[in-house]
Design an enzyme around this catalytic site. Sequence first.
Site, PDB file in Angstrom:
ATOM      1  N   SER A 103       0.728  -1.158   0.021  1.00  0.00           N
ATOM      2  CA  SER A 103       0.088  -0.178  -0.207  1.00  0.00           C
ATOM      3  C   SER A 103       0.830   1.035  -0.054  1.00  0.00           C
ATOM      4  CB  SER A 103      -0.959  -0.039   1.286  1.00  0.00           C
ATOM      5  OG  SER A 103      -0.318   0.028   2.517  1.00  0.00           O
ATOM      6  N   ASN A 104       1.930   1.155   0.689  1.00  0.00           N
ATOM      7  CA  ASN A 104       2.904   2.332   0.373  1.00  0.00           C
ATOM      8  C   ASN A 104       3.429   2.517  -0.853  1.00  0.00           C
ATOM      9  OD1 ASN A 104       3.252   3.751   3.196  1.00  0.00           O
ATOM     10  ND2 ASN A 104       3.470   1.769   3.779  1.00  0.00           N
TER      11      ASN A 104
ATOM     12  N   MET B  24      10.367  -6.767   4.335  1.00  0.00           N
ATOM     13  CA  MET B  24      10.260  -7.569   5.743  1.00  0.00           C
ATOM     14  C   MET B  24      11.927  -8.077   5.955  1.00  0.00           C
ATOM     15  SD  MET B  24       7.797  -6.414   7.098  1.00  0.00           S
ATOM     16  CE  MET B  24       7.790  -7.410   8.344  1.00  0.00           C
TER      17      MET B  24
ATOM     18  N   LEU C 197      18.540  -4.898   5.778  1.00  0.00           N
ATOM     19  CA  LEU C 197      19.572  -4.991   4.789  1.00  0.00           C
ATOM     20  C   LEU C 197      20.839  -5.020   5.618  1.00  0.00           C
ATOM     21  CD1 LEU C 197      18.194  -1.921   2.827  1.00  0.00           C
ATOM     22  CD2 LEU C 197      18.307  -4.205   2.033  1.00  0.00           C
TER      23      LEU C 197
ATOM     24  N   ASN D  51      12.940   4.499   4.627  1.00  0.00           N
ATOM     25  CA  ASN D  51      12.112   3.481   5.152  1.00  0.00           C
ATOM     26  C   ASN D  51      10.959   4.186   5.736  1.00  0.00           C
ATOM     27  OD1 ASN D  51      11.308   0.841   5.938  1.00  0.00           O
ATOM     28  ND2 ASN D  51      12.182   1.137   7.931  1.00  0.00           N
TER      29      ASN D  51
ATOM     30  N   HIS E  76       8.120   3.473   9.009  1.00  0.00           N
ATOM     31  CA  HIS E  76       7.909   2.861  10.055  1.00  0.00           C
ATOM     32  C   HIS E  76       6.655   3.177  10.527  1.00  0.00           C
ATOM     33  CE1 HIS E  76       9.092   0.310  13.474  1.00  0.00           C
ATOM     34  NE2 HIS E  76       8.828   1.076  14.193  1.00  0.00           N
TER      35      HIS E  76
ATOM     36  N   ALA F 140      -1.360   7.620   7.764  1.00  0.00           N
ATOM     37  CA  ALA F 140      -0.216   8.565   7.982  1.00  0.00           C
ATOM     38  C   ALA F 140       0.818   8.338   7.085  1.00  0.00           C
ATOM     39  CB  ALA F 140       0.031   8.889   9.388  1.00  0.00           C
TER      40      ALA F 140
HETATM   41  C1  GRF Z   1       3.792  -0.413   7.015  1.00  0.00           C
HETATM   42  O1  GRF Z   1       3.055  -0.384   7.899  1.00  0.00           O
HETATM   43  C2  GRF Z   1       5.326  -0.035   7.164  1.00  0.00           C
HETATM   44  O2  GRF Z   1       5.366   0.989   7.968  1.00  0.00           O
HETATM   45  C3  GRF Z   1       5.811  -1.420   7.474  1.00  0.00           C
HETATM   46  O3  GRF Z   1       5.158  -2.550   6.956  1.00  0.00           O
HETATM   47  C4  GRF Z   1       3.789  -2.052   6.514  1.00  0.00           C
HETATM   48  C5  GRF Z   1       3.927  -2.319   5.075  1.00  0.00           C
HETATM   49  O4  GRF Z   1       2.523  -2.150   4.435  1.00  0.00           O
HETATM   50  N1  GRF Z   1       7.303  -1.265   7.330  1.00  0.00           N
HETATM   51  P1  GRF Z   1       2.436  -2.002   2.837  1.00  0.00           P
HETATM   52  O5  GRF Z   1       3.064  -3.233   2.364  1.00  0.00           O
HETATM   53  O6  GRF Z   1       3.286  -0.787   2.298  1.00  0.00           O
HETATM   54  O7  GRF Z   1       0.915  -1.879   2.610  1.00  0.00           O
END
Ligand code: GRF
Length: 200
Positions: free
Chosen positions: A12-13, A89, A92, A106, A108, A172
């Site tokens: 989603s990001n 996940m 690095l 990144n 978080h 957010a």
């Molecule tokens: C997000 O909450 C990000 O902060 C964390 O993993 C999640 C990834 O979500 N590192 P998506 O794959 O971007 O939907």
Amino acid sequence: MRVGVLASGRGSNLQALLDAEAAGQFGDARIACVIANVVDAPALTRARSRGVAAEFLDHRGRSRESYDQVLLGRLSEHHIEILCLAGYMRLLSAAFVARFPGPILNVHPSLLPAFPGLNAAKQALDYGVAVTGATVHLVDAGIDTGPIVQQEAVVVAADDDVESLSARILAAEHRIYPAAVRLIATGQYRLDGRRLVANR
Ligand code: GRF
């Protein structure tokens, strides 16, 4: 600026970044490749549906060092200058961070330095904080320790559970990640020690 994205799952990001690029928010920067270490990561589908090069790179059966070496090679092949971790996940290796030629970002789901590592929303609820949030930071050799680029606070509601709080934090993230990539891609900032200061 050629931006690469590493992902492992939902993406989603990544979608927020693709949408920001499509809306013209990145100027000359463009997302040039997405690499996932999970074969059926929805992030790969999201990339392909926008015509972005999407590759699966299997980490199984490889040491972290050898995987990261191959990863560096793929990113170099795509001439990637900025790297964004978006739900990637895996850690690095320090060697990767030292050798990648540009900034690594990144996102978080907490207000760092609070609640680094996994399950940040659960950590925040268990601790009982009234405010948590989302952070985009530069990646260094530590876990969620690099200089902060953008943060947004999220107020914890009395009836929040991990799911409801995570959803507001994710919203957010989707706001601050594109803004952070835009800032880094334009180079309109300087580092003063750990402090990242945007140029005026
Ligand atoms: C997000 O909450 C990000 O902060 C964390 O993993 C999640 C990834 O979500 N590192 P998506 O794959 O971007 O939907």
